[in-house]
Scaffold this active site. Structure first.
Site, PDB file in Angstrom:
ATOM      1  CG  ASP A   8     -78.958  41.618  78.323  1.00 50.65           C
ATOM      2  OD1 ASP A   8     -77.878  42.077  77.341  1.00 50.65           O
ATOM      3  OD2 ASP A   8     -79.815  41.090  78.745  1.00 50.65           O
ATOM      4  CG  ASP A 102     -74.714  42.269  75.818  1.00 51.13           C
ATOM      5  OD1 ASP A 102     -73.961  41.270  76.741  1.00 51.13           O
ATOM      6  OD2 ASP A 102     -75.189  41.657  75.181  1.00 51.13           O
ATOM      7  CD  GLU A 103     -75.283  41.654  80.943  1.00 59.22           C
ATOM      8  OE1 GLU A 103     -76.227  41.549  81.837  1.00 59.22           O
ATOM      9  OE2 GLU A 103     -74.611  41.255  80.343  1.00 59.22           O
TER      10      GLU A 103
HETATM   11 MG   LIG Z   1     -77.579  40.586  75.637  1.00 56.59          MG
END
Ligand SMILES: [Mg+2]
Length: 357
Positions: A8, A102-103
């Site tokens: 993350d 983003d993950e």
């Molecule tokens: Mg994040």
């Protein structure tokens, strides 16, 4: 026993902004469009100290942290960074399941690289991200997705945390039930009424009792409380639907929606052309000023094969919105759903040959 990573990025959009603009470094940065109804897309750690969080109304963020620098989101740069990061993941395993820009989950049970452990792989991935993108990531390492996702939050920012199989029970027992995905405020209240505050409390309840109270989610609660999660890491999740929506500055009547519908249709059409699959169903979504959500959809005999067709169908769906005269709308969305594999005889050509303005 599987080895799953959840990686993350830390305050991703805000970090990209701080990376690309040195003036923003060390300052509270809020990524959000300006406007009465805009919500925070991301907040830098400096802004979080003031209580600013993603998804909160931008006006609230402004009140909490008047000195914050507000930056409009620039998804072109975020996507470029996200692609770079994904390429780093793919050096280590092909089993990468992105959850958002983003993950991602990675299954590193049988990695392509020869690091001695999943922990070492996570360290290396974070090092490569730092070196190649000047951004930081946090990682969770665990035997399944559910635990890996909790773990990645544990040493944020720029940290990592391992939950080993033999530590699972001791780790989970003292956690509040809200840590279990799907347990929101309402579910938390229901569990609390049964005297269940912690994951450990949840374990006292037999499966059938949880199922009686919560249906199929009860079975899921029973398993999560014991750290069980068999869901595989699924790379390249096939596209199910694509949509674009917009919230208006001021609520508008139905007959003023057309220009926005046209613009959103362009976005949806462009996005749909990036997939190998074909969307069959056109969806129009509206939210009234009273927050009622209405959707109307139409599945033509053959899938919409041009922007014009998509737009025409979306516009025509307005006629099926039977709301009292004077109803105002705060949001409109145009989507394509019911994606299928491209069928035989439906060549890329026919689909991609629509007039290019
Ligand atoms: Mg994040």
């Amino acid at each position: 026993m599987r080895k799953i990573l959840h990686i993350d990025m830390d305050a991703f959009y805000a970090s990209v902004e701080q990376r690309d603009n040195p003036d923003l470094r060390g300052k509270p940065v809020v990524v959000a469009w300006r406007g009465a109804r805009s919500v925070v897309c991301a907040a830098s750690y400096e802004a979080r100290k003031f209580g600013v969080r993603s998804a909160m109304p931008a006006v609230r963020a402004e009140r909490l942290c008047p000195q914050a620098v507000f930056v409009p989101p620039d998804f072109v740069r975020y996507k470029a960074a996200s692609k770079q990061i994904r390429d780093i993941f793919l050096r280590h395993t092909d089993l990468v399941e992105p959850l958002s820009l983003d993950e991602a989950y990675l299954d590193v049970t049988e990695p392509k690289t020869d690091f001695p452990s999943a922990t070492a792989i996570a360290e290396e991935i974070r090092r490569q991200i730092r070196e190649e993108t000047s951004l930081t990531a946090s990682a969770g390492i665990a035997p399944n997705k559910f635990l890996a996702k909790i773990a990645s939050d544990w040493r944020k920012p720029d940290g990592q945390f391992v939950i080993r199989p033999q530590q699972v029970d001791a780790f989970l027992a003292p956690l509040p039930v809200a840590k279990i995905p799907g347990v929101g405020k309402v579910m938390q209240g229901k569990l609390s009424a049964l005297g269940i505050e912690l994951v450990g409390d949840l374990r006292e309840y037999p499966m059938d009792e949880l199922q009686r109270n919560f249906g199929s989610f009860g079975a899921s609660l029973y398993r999560r409380a014991r750290g069980i999660d068999e869901r595989p890491v699924e790379p390249n999740q096939p596209v199910q639907s694509i949509s674009a929506e917009d919230t208006f500055e001021h609520d508008v009547p139905l007959h003023e929606l057309a220009p926005t519908i046209r613009r959103l249709a362009v976005k949806t059409w462009e996005a749909s052309r990036k997939t190998e699959r074909v969307g069959r169903t056109v969806v129009l979504k509206l939210k009234t000023s009273q927050f009622r959500i209405l959707t109307r959809s139409h599945t033509p005999e053959t899938p919409p094969d041009s922007l014009e067709t998509l737009t025409d169908i979306a516009l025509s769906l307005c006629a099926r919105v039977e709301q009292p005269e004077g109803t105002l709308y705060r949001l409109v969305g145009v989507g394509l759903g019911g994606f299928r594999e491209r069928e035989e005889g439906m060549s890329q050509g026919t689909l991609f040959n629509e007039s290019n303005p």
